[in-house]
Design a protein around this motif. Structure first.
Motif, PDB file in Angstrom:
ATOM      1  N   PHE A   1       0.823  -1.216   0.000  1.00 29.13           N
ATOM      2  CA  PHE A   1       0.000   0.000   0.000  1.00 29.13           C
ATOM      3  C   PHE A   1       0.856   1.265   0.000  1.00 29.13           C
ATOM      4  O   PHE A   1       0.361   2.342   0.349  1.00 29.13           O
ATOM      5  CB  PHE A   1      -0.924   0.010   1.223  1.00 29.13           C
TER       6      PHE A   1
ATOM      7  N   VAL B   1      -0.538   4.300  -1.968  1.00 31.25           N
ATOM      8  CA  VAL B   1      -1.688   4.943  -1.310  1.00 31.25           C
ATOM      9  C   VAL B   1      -1.213   5.781  -0.126  1.00 31.25           C
ATOM     10  O   VAL B   1      -1.640   6.932   0.059  1.00 31.25           O
ATOM     11  CB  VAL B   1      -2.696   3.883  -0.826  1.00 31.25           C
TER      12      VAL B   1
ATOM     13  N   GLY C   1      -8.443  -2.644   1.680  1.00 36.31           N
ATOM     14  CA  GLY C   1      -7.552  -1.699   2.342  1.00 36.31           C
ATOM     15  C   GLY C   1      -7.908  -1.482   3.805  1.00 36.31           C
ATOM     16  O   GLY C   1      -7.023  -1.483   4.676  1.00 36.31           O
TER      17      GLY C   1
END
Length: 256
Positions: free
Chosen positions: A58, A61, A175
């Motif tokens: 991730f 992000v 997520g």
């Protein structure tokens, strides 16, 4: 092999701890290999590789939010409060389930619950509408995350499936499932480090062969995690239920 299984299976919605218990039982039953109970602090330290896997996956992000913090800080505050509420509830569940042992279920039943959750995704076809997690969502996800403290119930599966039924897009449910986990992983890892610092853990365990297993397991775990991410995007997470059904039947057959 226990270290390898623990790290690798953290990337799958099948209950890593439950599978470790099941396969350890097989190894002891059908081979001459005798396993020992892994010290709690060592188990906590093994969350470090999982944190690395999640952080790398991730990274884009996370970087985007860091670079745009001036315009996203309100959203980040909401995320923070929601996750904080979820962790508080999970901690309460830990005290009730692990410390006071108010609830206990067989491993086979836990696997069956996980399988049922994943199977329910076959009917979760409603149009997703949500992207932003709210405090109410955090409370509910904290409750189901606490249920994953019971043997055989996958934390990943129960939080992801719940988020999907709450109406979140599959990528956001994926997520948030791991966003909920990160504070717990961090706290556990720090507890493990403290155990090493205070002498509660025998540092002899940190040999080159063990460290090699940890490194190799981390790379494999990341590769599996990327595959799971593709499965999520293809909306096929429910396929994992058949493996968990098999482990439930096997665990029941062996009285686990």
């Amino acid at each position: 092999y226990m270290i390898f299984l623990q790290i690798v299976m953290e990337s799958l919605p099948i209950s890593s701890s439950g599978n470790c218990a099941l396969w350890t039982h097989f190894i002891e039953l059908y081979t001459t290999v005798k396993t020992c109970i892994m010290p709690v602090d060592i188990d906590f330290l093994l969350h470090g590789p999982t944190m690395i896997v999640i952080g790398v996956y991730f990274f884009d992000v996370i970087s985007w939010y860091v670079l745009h913090i001036r315009t996203t800080y309100k959203k980040l505050i909401l995320y923070g409060i929601s996750i904080f509420m979820a962790e508080i509830i999970t901690c309460i569940g830990y005290v009730l389930i692990r410390h006071y042992k108010l609830i206990s279920i067989p491993l086979s039943l836990g696997f069956l619950i996980t399988a049922g959750l994943l199977f329910s995704l076959y009917w979760c076809k409603k149009q997703p509408m949500k992207k932003i997690i709210t405090i109410k969502d955090g409370v509910l996800l904290g409750c189901v995350q606490a249920c994953a403290l019971l043997p055989g119930i996958s934390r990943f599966a129960i939080t992801f499936v719940t988020a999907r039924w709450l109406g979140f897009y599959k990528e956001h449910a994926f997520g948030y499932s791991f966003l909920l986990q990160m504070p717990l992983l961090g706290a556990a890892f720090l507890k493990g480090l403290y155990g090493v610092y205070s002498g509660n853990v025998d540092v002899v365990i940190f040999t080159y062969p063990v460290l090699s297993v940890v490194i190799v397991s981390t790379f494999i775990s990341y590769y599996i995690f990327t595959l799971v991410g593709k499965v999520v995007m293809a909306d096929r997470m429910q396929k994992f239920c058949w493996y968990v059904v098999a482990t439930s039947i096997i665990a029941y057959g062996y009285g686990l």
